[in-house]
Design an enzyme around this catalytic site. Structure first.
Site, PDB file in Angstrom:
ATOM      1  N   GLY A 216      33.280  31.403  43.573  1.00  0.00           N
ATOM      2  CA  GLY A 216      34.182  32.228  42.774  1.00  0.00           C
ATOM      3  C   GLY A 216      35.564  31.612  42.769  1.00  0.00           C
ATOM      4  N   GLY A 218      39.671  31.470  43.716  1.00  0.00           N
ATOM      5  CA  GLY A 218      40.638  31.915  44.724  1.00  0.00           C
ATOM      6  C   GLY A 218      40.599  31.139  46.019  1.00  0.00           C
ATOM      7  N   ILE A 220      39.502  31.864  49.093  1.00  0.00           N
ATOM      8  CA  ILE A 220      38.371  31.857  50.029  1.00  0.00           C
ATOM      9  C   ILE A 220      37.312  30.803  49.665  1.00  0.00           C
ATOM     10  CG2 ILE A 220      36.447  33.269  50.896  1.00  0.00           C
ATOM     11  CD1 ILE A 220      38.580  35.552  51.058  1.00  0.00           C
ATOM     12  N   GLU A 239      29.342  29.386  37.722  1.00  0.00           N
ATOM     13  CA  GLU A 239      30.034  29.849  36.514  1.00  0.00           C
ATOM     14  C   GLU A 239      31.259  28.962  36.246  1.00  0.00           C
ATOM     15  OE1 GLU A 239      30.831  33.962  36.864  1.00  0.00           O
ATOM     16  OE2 GLU A 239      32.898  33.727  36.217  1.00  0.00           O
TER      17      GLU A 239
HETATM   18  N1  COA Z   1      43.582  48.123  48.755  1.00  0.00           N
HETATM   19  C1  COA Z   1      44.816  47.874  48.242  1.00  0.00           C
HETATM   20  N2  COA Z   1      45.158  46.678  47.684  1.00  0.00           N
HETATM   21  C2  COA Z   1      44.223  45.723  47.666  1.00  0.00           C
HETATM   22  C3  COA Z   1      42.939  45.906  48.183  1.00  0.00           C
HETATM   23  C4  COA Z   1      42.631  47.171  48.760  1.00  0.00           C
HETATM   24  N3  COA Z   1      41.442  47.400  49.272  1.00  0.00           N
HETATM   25  N4  COA Z   1      42.234  44.773  48.030  1.00  0.00           N
HETATM   26  C5  COA Z   1      43.037  43.905  47.423  1.00  0.00           C
HETATM   27  N5  COA Z   1      44.239  44.458  47.211  1.00  0.00           N
HETATM   28  C6  COA Z   1      45.411  43.821  46.600  1.00  0.00           C
HETATM   29  C7  COA Z   1      45.783  42.589  47.402  1.00  0.00           C
HETATM   30  O1  COA Z   1      46.639  42.929  48.503  1.00  0.00           O
HETATM   31  C8  COA Z   1      46.468  41.745  46.356  1.00  0.00           C
HETATM   32  O2  COA Z   1      47.784  42.255  46.155  1.00  0.00           O
HETATM   33  P1  COA Z   1      49.021  41.257  45.951  1.00  0.00           P
HETATM   34  O3  COA Z   1      48.694  40.511  44.684  1.00  0.00           O
HETATM   35  O4  COA Z   1      50.172  42.175  45.837  1.00  0.00           O
HETATM   36  O5  COA Z   1      49.030  40.376  47.175  1.00  0.00           O
HETATM   37  C9  COA Z   1      45.666  42.055  45.090  1.00  0.00           C
HETATM   38  O6  COA Z   1      45.054  43.325  45.315  1.00  0.00           O
HETATM   39  C10 COA Z   1      44.595  41.023  44.791  1.00  0.00           C
HETATM   40  O7  COA Z   1      43.683  40.997  45.880  1.00  0.00           O
HETATM   41  P2  COA Z   1      43.096  39.646  46.496  1.00  0.00           P
HETATM   42  O8  COA Z   1      41.945  40.007  47.325  1.00  0.00           O
HETATM   43  O9  COA Z   1      44.175  38.829  47.111  1.00  0.00           O
HETATM   44  O10 COA Z   1      42.642  38.901  45.171  1.00  0.00           O
HETATM   45  P3  COA Z   1      41.880  37.562  44.924  1.00  0.00           P
HETATM   46  O11 COA Z   1      42.717  36.743  44.038  1.00  0.00           O
HETATM   47  O12 COA Z   1      41.383  36.920  46.184  1.00  0.00           O
HETATM   48  O13 COA Z   1      40.628  38.064  44.080  1.00  0.00           O
HETATM   49  C11 COA Z   1      38.919  39.665  43.515  1.00  0.00           C
HETATM   50  C12 COA Z   1      39.684  38.945  44.642  1.00  0.00           C
HETATM   51  C13 COA Z   1      37.857  40.503  44.171  1.00  0.00           C
HETATM   52  C14 COA Z   1      39.871  40.525  42.713  1.00  0.00           C
HETATM   53  C15 COA Z   1      38.280  38.571  42.620  1.00  0.00           C
HETATM   54  O14 COA Z   1      37.448  37.772  43.401  1.00  0.00           O
HETATM   55  C16 COA Z   1      37.496  39.177  41.468  1.00  0.00           C
HETATM   56  O15 COA Z   1      38.042  39.510  40.460  1.00  0.00           O
HETATM   57  N6  COA Z   1      36.139  39.291  41.632  1.00  0.00           N
HETATM   58  C17 COA Z   1      35.265  39.853  40.584  1.00  0.00           C
HETATM   59  C18 COA Z   1      34.720  38.809  39.671  1.00  0.00           C
HETATM   60  C19 COA Z   1      33.935  37.732  40.384  1.00  0.00           C
HETATM   61  O16 COA Z   1      33.611  37.846  41.556  1.00  0.00           O
HETATM   62  N7  COA Z   1      33.570  36.690  39.696  1.00  0.00           N
HETATM   63  C20 COA Z   1      32.767  35.644  40.305  1.00  0.00           C
HETATM   64  C21 COA Z   1      32.837  34.350  39.719  1.00  0.00           C
HETATM   65  S1  COA Z   1      34.459  33.686  39.327  1.00  0.00           S
END
Ligand code: COA
Length: 439
Positions: A216, A218, A220, A239
């Site tokens: 995915g 980001g 991680i 993807e």
């Molecule tokens: N409660 C409150 N805030 C939360 C939260 C929670 N449980 N989980 C995340 N957040 C906040 C984070 O603190 C961060 O805030 P900031 O921007 O102010 O720092 C923001 O939400 C983004 O979270 P983060 O986990 O850092 O995002 P990321 O860039 O690592 O993306 C997903 C994580 C889950 C959003 C992303 O992987 C996604 O959209 N997944 C769905 C689609 C997918 O998996 N596609 C797969 C192939 S690409």
């Protein structure tokens, strides 16, 4: 007529091309870093000429001026297939619409007229000697959309890589050609901190030699790549990819040699990264781009033995329900290809789907592992599909576990600051006394 004559006949200015679009119609555009920026700019400049144009696309990486800034509502309405950085606020406030759909089924929305397509805006490489233009770094749903559209406008850009695979459109299938070269949108590599490194290391420990990876977006997934340098014969069926894979390609770790589908080739549907990545995929037969209804089709994914998918989420409840796209009611992204790959990995011999998360969010203030999802939170991956969960505190596997055991396992990899509260909720829920796994 020879293709070169056709090409010259179809060449117009951007304004001439954009003014062929009619009000009250739907435009589908290339997305992510393939967005045709110049065509969008011209569309915005001519906004007064249009009423009620619906703009449909997936990941927004550009400015999305059609929903930001001054009131665009008489002219444009955005229908998002994914909320990106520049469209998120508009989706959350209701200025933009949101259509939810597994990524692999997006082409079907167009092919089967769930969303009829009037105009398509694409960005392509210049034509080759046979008159084929490559749609470059995002193929995904755009090929299906061009096949349904009555008006296809292409921004021909020398900087668009000529990608290989099922990525081409012939000059005869384009209605208007706008020559305009500009640098593509780039996505810089994410910052990888100590927590991401710990999670990446845990993910990497699940990857056996000869595995095929889906990553995915980001920090991680990129962190996991850092710990794969000693592995052998890895492949890619994903993807998307970003710059993170380049180092492993250089080291010969990713060589696609052991793949059981498309041996020796990397298979993707789009890429987002820097110029280094775009140069790598340019004219490179080792990387094939295919439409997303092929790449993300779970039954195709499952033909890759040892398929490892690594994705992330926002919140996860103690039964294993995964919310990856909203914070409560607030839509922050979309399902994307997460479920496609979780299911594909499940169909793969020796496959593993991994949801990898930092145990907390909001600078440690909240636990991502919760007893129940927040009100409004969307279940992206069902508890029936989920398998491995990884945090900086460890690795667990949920398949085959009772609900009670799932809760216990999830608490064991949650942040210590939240464990007591989670145990209390677990005990309330199951009317039972929590005992540690080690007992
Ligand atoms: N409660 C409150 N805030 C939360 C939260 C929670 N449980 N989980 C995340 N957040 C906040 C984070 O603190 C961060 O805030 P900031 O921007 O102010 O720092 C923001 O939400 C983004 O979270 P983060 O986990 O850092 O995002 P990321 O860039 O690592 O993306 C997903 C994580 C889950 C959003 C992303 O992987 C996604 O959209 N997944 C769905 C689609 C997918 O998996 N596609 C797969 C192939 S690409």
């Amino acid at each position: 007529m020879k293709w070169k004559e056709l090409y010259n006949e179809k060449k117009v200015t951007a304004t001439e091309a954009i003014l062929k679009i009619t009000s009250n119609s739907r435009i589908v555009t290339s997305h992510a870093c393939a967005e045709p920026k110049f065509l969008f700019e011209t569309l915005i400049q001519n906004k007064e000429k249009f009423e009620n144009l619906e703009i449909v696309h997936m990941v927004a990486m550009g400015n999305a001026d059609y929903v930001n800034g001054e009131d665009m509502s008489p002219h444009f309405r955005h229908n998002a297939l994914f909320a990106g950085a520049s469209t998120r606020k508009a989706v959350q406030s209701g200025i933009a619409d949101f259509t939810t759909c597994y990524f692999h089924e997006v082409p079907k929305l167009f092919k089967e007229d769930f969303l009829t397509v009037d105009t398509v805006l694409i960005q392509t490489s210049p034509p080759d000697e046979h008159g084929n233009c490559s749609m470059g770094i995002s193929i995904d749903y755009i090929k299906a959309a061009t096949e349904k559209a009555s008006l296809v406008i292409a921004q021909v850009n020398e900087h668009m890589p000529r990608t290989m695979g099922d990525s081409f459109i012939h000059v005869s299938d384009i209605d208007y050609i706008v020559e305009h070269s500009e640098h593509l949108i780039e996505l810089n590599p994410p910052k990888i901190g100590e927590i991401e490194k710990a999670i990446g290391k845990n993910c990497a420990s699940l990857v056996e030699d000869g595995s095929t990876l889906q990553l995915g977006i980001g920090a991680i997934p990129d962190a996991a790549l850092l710990f794969l340098t000693e592995k052998k014969d890895l492949g890619i069926h994903s993807e998307m990819i970003s710059d993170g894979v380049l180092e492993l390609v250089k080291l010969g770790v990713i060589n696609n040699r052991k793949k059981t589908l498309h041996k020796d080739k990397m298979i993707v549907t789009f890429v987002m990264g820097t110029k280094a990545l775009y140069d790598y995929v340019d004219n490179n037969p080792m990387v094939e781009f295919h439409p997303v209804d092929y790449v993300n089709n779970p039954s195709i994914i499952g033909k890759n033995d040892k398929l490892i998918s690594i994705n992330s989420c926002v919140q996860l409840d103690l039964t294993g329900q995964v919310c990856s796209e909203s914070i409560g009611y607030k839509q922050i992204s979309g399902v994307g290809g997460q479920v496609d790959f979780v299911r594909g990995a499940s169909l793969s011999n020796g496959g593993k789907s991994i949801i990898a998360i930092p145990s907390t969010a909001a600078r440690g203030k909240v636990s991502r592992i919760v007893s129940v999802l927040d009100e409004g939170a969307i279940v992206t991956t069902s508890r029936n599909d989920v398998d491995y969960i990884v945090t900086e505190y460890g690795i667990i596997r949920l398949k085959g576990q009772t609900l009670k055991e799932r809760g216990r396992l999830l608490i064991s990899i949650s942040h210590p600051n939240f464990r007591e509260e989670l145990i209390e909720k677990w005990e309330e829920r199951y009317n039972s006394t929590y005992t540690n796994l080690s007992k």
